[in-house]
Scaffold this motif. Structure first.
Motif, short mmCIF file in Angstrom:
data_model
loop_
_atom_site.label_atom_id
_atom_site.label_comp_id
_atom_site.label_asym_id
_atom_site.label_seq_id
_atom_site.Cartn_x
_atom_site.Cartn_y
_atom_site.Cartn_z
N SER A 2 -35.12 -13.93 7.12
CA SER A 2 -36.50 -13.59 6.74
C SER A 2 -36.63 -12.24 7.43
CB SER A 2 -37.41 -14.71 7.50
OG SER A 2 -36.95 -14.85 8.81
N LYS A 3 -35.87 -12.14 8.48
CA LYS A 3 -36.11 -10.62 9.25
C LYS A 3 -37.31 -11.25 10.24
CE LYS A 3 -34.83 -6.68 6.49
NZ LYS A 3 -34.64 -7.18 5.30
N ASN A 4 -37.89 -10.18 11.24
CA ASN A 4 -38.62 -10.56 12.27
C ASN A 4 -38.76 -12.13 12.37
OD1 ASN A 4 -41.04 -10.20 13.60
ND2 ASN A 4 -42.63 -10.74 11.75
N GLY A 5 -37.80 -12.48 13.32
CA GLY A 5 -37.76 -13.58 13.77
C GLY A 5 -36.76 -13.61 15.19
N HIS A 6 -36.53 -14.86 15.52
CA HIS A 6 -35.58 -15.16 16.16
C HIS A 6 -34.67 -16.51 15.98
CE1 HIS A 6 -34.33 -17.23 20.14
NE2 HIS A 6 -33.87 -16.11 20.55
N GLU A 7 -33.48 -16.31 16.40
CA GLU A 7 -32.82 -17.50 16.34
C GLU A 7 -31.58 -17.71 17.52
OE1 GLU A 7 -32.65 -18.53 12.47
OE2 GLU A 7 -30.60 -19.50 12.48
N PHE A 8 -31.34 -18.96 18.06
CA PHE A 8 -30.23 -19.28 18.87
C PHE A 8 -28.93 -19.23 18.03
CE2 PHE A 8 -33.96 -20.82 21.46
CZ PHE A 8 -33.62 -20.11 22.67
N PHE A 9 -28.00 -18.72 18.83
CA PHE A 9 -26.51 -18.88 18.41
C PHE A 9 -26.35 -20.27 18.00
CE2 PHE A 9 -22.14 -19.55 18.90
CZ PHE A 9 -21.56 -18.79 17.91
#
Ligand code: C2E
Ligand code: CA
Ligand code: CA
Length: 736
Positions: A456-463
């Motif tokens: 989505s772009k513009n976001g955050h995710e943990f590995f």
């Protein structure tokens, strides 16, 4: 004076003392002796005697003549008779004392009274010979005198030499580019050269008697003391130490010195004027401020990014390694975040590199404001930043920072008068669970970032572990696309768009398909995002335009009715930025003889983050040509709608998510009806996407949307399939 001639002859006969030698024959020769005696025989016998020793002498028959000779010639030794007519020996002595202090006088007198002798001695006479004296005595006296004179000469030369050398030494010491100093046993300055005053502004007086610590930067005091103490206990080794000194000039920065010092240990005999033994430190201190500065600069350049002055990759890794050891000790966690700006390339390409640089600097500044002192923000590549949170208690800490960053970036950046909106895709890896080394943590944070970017772009995710597979997967897709383009693995599918009233095909949307040799048919959502990331989308996009136009061209050749079919092609934001975007489209239309009116380019709101001026001018150029522009997936964007007036649009495609909310009869979606109403107001055409059911179809009809695209009428299909459907439709229309 009366001597018997034979007495004199006997005494002065050279045979008697032929073996004697003068102190220094070389010197003797250059010694000028004046013999003043009124007794002629005496004068001549002395002359003869001296000539035996290669010495010449000048003869004066009385005091006056002696004085005349001395006035004209440099005389060293004067053999002076006391009793002489006219000017006697005493008068001569007085004159000599007054005018020729360098002349040594030996008195030869028959009147050897005590009085005469004392008087002569008082006049500084060197020796007194009582006539008649034996010649060896004269030679001995002369010898002594010459030796003494020689010694005195040597002493004078030595002292001269020492004085000059002392002068030189002083010159060197005071003109040395380095500070030269001496400290006493207590550490007080005993001596400093002038250079110290020049550099630091204290007078030499202000140094002497003061302890060195008064002049040293307090942060370096320990170091200096350590060196001083080590030296004191270890006289044989030289000490090298670096410290900063405080100049007297107000506001001046401390200067950095590299000092080498040794112990000196002198007893009083070696150091005149000192009482007892002297024990102290002798040192040379070199001003290395400039050198330090350039070293610091080199260090800074080595470990920092020149543009933003943030730490670079090397320093970042170093900080992680340090933080890891701290975290281990304290049983804490740390987070490594990978921040990649979305669509930076577009900004850079459209506004130019200078603007891109400014933007990065501004971003760095805002990001920095979100961090704590213990965190490290680094720039590791073009638009890539890394951030380490050195000590976190839970993942919540990361999330709240992400929140903070996204708030900080909400306000647009004003770069050269352009408002630029910036978002980041952020991935985070946590120590220790996601990796134990800086390399793996960064790599895993990168994977998590790529993961969110792909979605989505513009976001955050943990590995998460599965991302490793995804990473591999993405890599193989990227390579696959390149190969696929070379080997013609891509194919155009057409999805029909229907006129709601006439229920006939009014146009087609060209959608790409990938016939992967192993994976089979690959959906665009599996590779388009990645193609956008890598820039491959530009090649894919051109290929799509060319391929679809060619198909339409072939079809028109079979049936001119195809000349009324609208062809919609998807355009990625970055494609518009390419240099020959407009020209390529116009030329392709000409090449395949397709009317510009037939072509519709679908753009998304993503184009709005770009250089609007450029986008508007390019789209204007195309619309002037007759090409139509549609906004795809309309309604899901979060930007203001003002662009509807700025961009030369002709069509809105309502995103299928709105249609999906219409599930059963009687359901309403006020957004959809509002969009339809607004489009009418703005004079825009409208397409409802994703119509799958009769219920949705009925709803669309009811709210007056003129065109639909969706599974209800037809899936995207191989073009041949669509051709047949369309041909049949033309046929029906003709026969009707
Ligand atoms: P899109 O432009 O919104 O294209 C429409 C997508 O919605 C297509 O998915 C289509 O299969 C799907 N769709 C159409 N009707 C329905 C329906 O009634 N229900 C549902 N659930 N879906 C429907 P597709 O072909 O998988 O394409 C996905 C996306 O990939 C496209 O979305 C477009 O953004 C992108 N894409 C496809 N081809 C290209 C291309 O040539 N260039 C670019 N830049 N993007 C493309
Ligand atoms: Ca589309
Ligand atoms: Ca769409």
């Amino acid at each position: 004076m009366n001597y018997k001639n034979n007495d004199i002859e006997a005494f002065y006969s050279p045979n008697l003392y032929g073996n004697m030698k003068l102190a220094s024959e070389k010197e003797a020769d250059s010694i000028k002796i004046l013999v003043a005696d009124d007794h002629e025989l005496m004068r001549e016998s002395v002359q003869e005697l001296l000539s035996l020793y290669d010495m010449s002498c000048i003869l004066a028959c009385d005091g006056q003549e002696a004085l005349d000779i001395m006035a004209e010639q440099d005389i060293d030794i004067l053999l002076l008779d006391l009793i002489m007519p006219n000017v006697d020996g005493f008068q001569v002595m007085k004159e000599v004392n007054r005018n020729y202090p360098d002349i040594d006088i030996i008195v030869t007198s028959g009147e050897a009274t005590f009085k005469n002798a004392t008087l002569a001695m008082r006049h500084g006479v060197k020796d007194f010979l009582h006539k008649p004296y034996i010649p060896s005595e004269l030679i001995k006296v002369l010898n002594n005198l010459i030796e003494k004179r020689e010694l005195k000469h040597q002493l004078d030369a030595m002292s001269n030499y020492i004085q000059t050398s002392e002068k030189h030494y002083r010159f060197f010491v005071n003109n040395s580019p380095d500070i030269i100093y001496m400290l006493d046993q207590q550490g007080q300055f005993v001596f400093v050269n002038e250079r110290a005053s020049e550099l630091l502004g204290y007078t030499q007086k202000e140094f002497t008697g003061h302890h060195y610590s008064e002049f040293i930067h307090k942060e370096d005091l320990e170091k200096a003391k350590y060196a001083f103490n080590t030296l004191s206990g270890n006289p044989d080794t030289a000490q090298k130490v670096e410290f900063r000194m405080l100049p007297k000039y107000p506001g001046a920065d401390a200067l950095c010195f590299e000092s080498r010092s040794i112990i000196i240990n002198l007893d009083s005999s070696e150091l005149p004027g000192s009482e007892g033994s002297f024990y102290g430190i002798y040192g040379v201190a070199r001003d290395v401020t400039e050198q330090k500065r350039s070293e610091e600069m080199i260090y800074f350049q080595l470990y920092h990014d020149a543009l933003t002055e943030l730490p670079n990759r090397i320093l970042f890794k170093d900080r992680i390694n340090f933080a890891i050891s701290q975290a281990n000790r304290n049983n804490r966690k740390l987070a490594v975040m990978f921040l990649d700006m979305d669509r930076f390339k577009i900004v850079n390409d459209s506004l130019g590199h200078l603007a891109g640089d400014k933007l990065l600097q501004e971003i760095a500044r805002r990001l920095k404001q979100c961090t704590r002192d213990s965190d490290t923000l680094a720039r590791i590549g073009g638009d890539e930043f890394n951030l380490m949170l050195a000590d976190i208690s839970s993942r919540e800490d990361v999330l709240s920072l992400v929140e903070k960053i996204s708030t900080a970036l909400k306000q647009p950046f004003l770069i050269d008068g352009n408002e630029v909106y910036v978002t980041f895709s952020i991935g985070t890896a946590i120590y220790p669970e996601d990796g134990s080394t800086s390399e793996t943590l960064i790599k895993h944070a990168d994977m998590a970032m790529s993961n969110i970017k792909g979605k989505s772009k513009n976001g955050h995710e943990f590995f998460a572990d599965h991302m490793k597979d995804l990473f591999q997967h993405n890599l193989s897709i990227e390579n696959g696309i390149r190969k696929g383009l070379q080997e013609n693995q891509f194919e155009v599918y057409f999805q029909p768009q229907y006129n709601v009233k006439t229920e006939t095909i009014s146009g087609v949307e060209a959608l790409i398909r990938w016939n992967h040799p192993e994976k089979g048919l690959v959906s665009p959502s599996d590779f388009i995002p990645l193609a956008e990331e890598t820039g491959l989308i530009n090649t894919i996009g051109e290929w799509m335009i060319e391929a679809s136009c060619k198909i339409l061209h072939d079809w028109i050749a079979i049936n001119p009715a195809f000349g009324n079919l609208k062809l919609a092609v998807n355009i990625s934001a970055s494609q518009i930025e390419t240099d020959n975007f407009c020209l390529f489209i116009i030329e392709t239309l000409e090449k395949y003889k397709i009317s510009a009116k037939q072509l519709e380019l679908e753009i998304t709101e993503n184009v709005l983050v770009q250089d609007m001026e450029l986008v508007v001018s390019k789209l204007n150029r195309l619309t002037r040509h007759g090409i139509q522009i549609a906004v795809d997936d309309f309604g899901i964007g979060y930007s203001s709608l003002s662009y509807l007036q700025t961009l030369p649009l002709s069509n809105l495609k309502i995103d299928r998510s709105f249609i999906a909310t219409i599930q059963s009869r009687g359901d309403k979606n006020s957004i959809v009806s509002a969009i339809v109403a607004m489009a009418k107001e703005l004079g825009l055409h409208i397409v409802a996407e994703g119509v799958e059911t009769q219920v949705q179809m009925d709803y669309i009809k009811k709210i007056g949307c003129p065109t639909v695209q969706g599974f209800w009428y037809g899936h995207p299909m191989p073009v041949e399939e669509l051709k047949l459907i369309a041909l049949e439709q033309f046929h029906t229309a003709q026969t009707a």
